[in-house]
Design a protein around this motif. Structure first.
Motif, PDB file in Angstrom:
ATOM      1  N   LEU A 194      42.299  51.099  17.445  1.00 53.70           N
ATOM      2  CA  LEU A 194      41.105  50.400  17.909  1.00 53.70           C
ATOM      3  C   LEU A 194      41.012  50.433  19.424  1.00 53.70           C
ATOM      4  N   ALA A 195      42.180  50.464  20.098  1.00 53.47           N
ATOM      5  CA  ALA A 195      42.210  50.573  21.552  1.00 53.47           C
ATOM      6  C   ALA A 195      43.490  51.283  21.950  1.00 53.47           C
ATOM      7  N   LEU A 196      43.351  52.273  22.826  1.00 53.23           N
ATOM      8  CA  LEU A 196      44.493  53.004  23.366  1.00 53.23           C
ATOM      9  C   LEU A 196      44.292  53.152  24.868  1.00 53.23           C
ATOM     10  N   PRO A 197      45.373  53.254  25.635  1.00 55.48           N
ATOM     11  CA  PRO A 197      45.220  53.429  27.082  1.00 55.48           C
ATOM     12  C   PRO A 197      44.421  54.692  27.407  1.00 55.48           C
ATOM     13  N   THR A 198      43.592  54.606  28.431  1.00 62.10           N
ATOM     14  CA  THR A 198      42.798  55.751  28.869  1.00 62.10           C
ATOM     15  C   THR A 198      43.092  56.166  30.296  1.00 62.10           C
ATOM     16  N   GLY A 199      43.922  55.401  30.992  1.00 63.63           N
ATOM     17  CA  GLY A 199      44.258  55.720  32.369  1.00 63.63           C
ATOM     18  C   GLY A 199      45.551  55.060  32.777  1.00 63.63           C
ATOM     19  N   ARG A 200      46.005  55.358  33.975  1.00 63.54           N
ATOM     20  CA  ARG A 200      47.234  54.767  34.492  1.00 63.54           C
ATOM     21  C   ARG A 200      47.015  53.293  34.802  1.00 63.54           C
ATOM     22  N   GLY A 201      48.121  52.533  34.737  1.00 65.33           N
ATOM     23  CA  GLY A 201      48.053  51.124  35.036  1.00 65.33           C
ATOM     24  C   GLY A 201      48.057  50.276  33.783  1.00 65.33           C
ATOM     25  N   PRO A 202      47.782  48.979  33.910  1.00 63.13           N
ATOM     26  CA  PRO A 202      47.771  48.091  32.748  1.00 63.13           C
ATOM     27  C   PRO A 202      46.698  48.490  31.745  1.00 63.13           C
ATOM     28  N   GLY A 203      47.043  48.385  30.488  1.00 66.73           N
ATOM     29  CA  GLY A 203      46.100  48.716  29.424  1.00 66.73           C
ATOM     30  C   GLY A 203      46.435  47.944  28.174  1.00 66.73           C
ATOM     31  N   LEU A 204      45.846  48.365  27.083  1.00 66.72           N
ATOM     32  CA  LEU A 204      46.013  47.658  25.823  1.00 66.72           C
ATOM     33  C   LEU A 204      46.174  48.672  24.705  1.00 66.72           C
ATOM     34  N   VAL A 205      47.097  48.357  23.792  1.00 62.58           N
ATOM     35  CA  VAL A 205      47.246  49.114  22.563  1.00 62.58           C
ATOM     36  C   VAL A 205      46.880  48.188  21.409  1.00 62.58           C
ATOM     37  N   SER A 206      45.970  48.641  20.561  1.00 58.60           N
ATOM     38  CA  SER A 206      45.564  47.841  19.406  1.00 58.60           C
ATOM     39  C   SER A 206      45.396  48.779  18.216  1.00 58.60           C
ATOM     40  N   LEU A 207      46.226  48.566  17.187  1.00 56.63           N
ATOM     41  CA  LEU A 207      46.208  49.399  15.992  1.00 56.63           C
ATOM     42  C   LEU A 207      46.065  48.514  14.763  1.00 56.63           C
ATOM     43  N   ARG A 208      45.156  48.889  13.895  1.00 53.12           N
ATOM     44  CA  ARG A 208      45.014  48.202  12.620  1.00 53.12           C
ATOM     45  C   ARG A 208      45.807  48.976  11.573  1.00 53.12           C
ATOM     46  N   VAL A 209      46.652  48.265  10.822  1.00 55.58           N
ATOM     47  CA  VAL A 209      47.404  48.869   9.731  1.00 55.58           C
ATOM     48  C   VAL A 209      46.694  48.538   8.435  1.00 55.58           C
ATOM     49  N   THR A 210      46.306  49.561   7.708  1.00 56.92           N
ATOM     50  CA  THR A 210      45.637  49.345   6.437  1.00 56.92           C
ATOM     51  C   THR A 210      46.511  49.838   5.297  1.00 56.92           C
ATOM     52  N   GLY A 211      46.475  49.122   4.188  1.00 56.09           N
ATOM     53  CA  GLY A 211      47.138  49.514   2.963  1.00 56.09           C
ATOM     54  C   GLY A 211      46.125  49.751   1.872  1.00 56.09           C
TER      55      GLY A 211
END
Length: 274
Positions: free
Chosen positions: A52-69
């Protein structure tokens, strides 16, 4: 993707193909359920990681992954080392390793991350679903992302017997010896401060964590230390022992984390298996 970059560790030992004479006993039956995911795919065993969100540049960022079953998003897993899920970030030259502890935000596993250089990265999710047999390996899913721009690639260091983090020296007790693939292997590290065994502190329910990556594929295997004693007290000699069986020969890059002096420290070792 290889079916298994690594195979098993103590407490979840896998059987390797053996050579035996005609009078040998038949092989022991394999477990009907075995888990060999290594983070090189975003889907395995009925689970999928959706970014849902992955870093796109250098510096602080956010990783957000939805796990679906099979029944939709999953936000609850067995707690392993005090956490329901562990997240790792690594660049494809085996640098920039980070061990993150995501929380559920709007149904997705989310953690802040800081990226310091460009290149091709992968974020790994490691978890054990409810109902999985005791001792089974976790599921590991992975999603790649790229930070564009000039990049300084870092060669994988040659094997060394010692590594440092702040005032602490960690030595591999068998030096830089190669390990043998296809057999149970003991890995032993000692943490020293000023030449004496360090006072280790609990970190996520253990006294150390060891994440192993295949250099050729970047496949992940997270290994845990054996108890130092029956009481669960920290080892007086600050020796951390791990048991693993490596299915394939080649270079491994291992990241060891431990807590001492009120802070978490991290060192890395390159190990070759023949």
């Amino acid at each position: 993707m290889a079916a298994a970059t690594l195979a098993g560790f103590l407490g979840a030992a896998y059987l390797f193909a053996d050579s035996r004479g005609p009078a040998a006993a038949p092989p022991a039956a394999r477990s009907p359920i075995s888990y060999h995911s290594d983070g090189l795919s975003d889907a395995y065993d009925g689970f999928r990681a959706e970014p849902l969100a992955l870093p796109t540049g250098r510096g602080p960022g956010l990783v957000s992954l939805r796990v679906t079953g099979t029944a939709g998003p999953v936000t609850d897993f067995q707690h392993v080392h005090t956490r329901p899920i562990h997240m790792y970030v690594l660049r494809d030259d085996l640098s920039g390793y980070q061990h993150l502890h995501p929380e559920v935000v709007d149904g997705a596993w989310t953690a802040p991350v800081t990226i310091t250089d460009g290149g091709a990265y992968r974020v790994y999710l490691e978890f054990v679903p409810h109902g999985r047999p005791a001792g089974a390996d976790p599921t590991v899913l992975g999603v790649p992302f790229v930070i564009a721009g000039d990049t300084t690639m870092i060669p994988v260091p040659a094997p060394q017997a010692r590594a440092r983090s702040g005032p602490y020296t960690v030595r591999r007790l068998d030096g830089t010896a190669d390990l043998t693939s296809g057999t149970q292997t003991a890995l032993r590290f000692q943490v020293l401060r000023d030449g004496r065994p360090a006072a280790l502190e609990p970190y996520l329910g253990a006294y150390a964590h060891l994440s192993n990556f295949e250099v050729r594929t970047q496949g992940l295997k997270h290994l845990h230390p054996l108890p130092a004693n029956a009481t669960g007290d920290p080892p007086a000699d600050a020796v951390l022992a791990f048991h693993a069986a490596f299915a394939e020969r080649g270079d491994k890059r291992m990241f060891l984390q431990f807590r001492a002096g009120g802070a978490v420290h991290q060192v890395a070792f390159t190990i070759f298996t023949t």
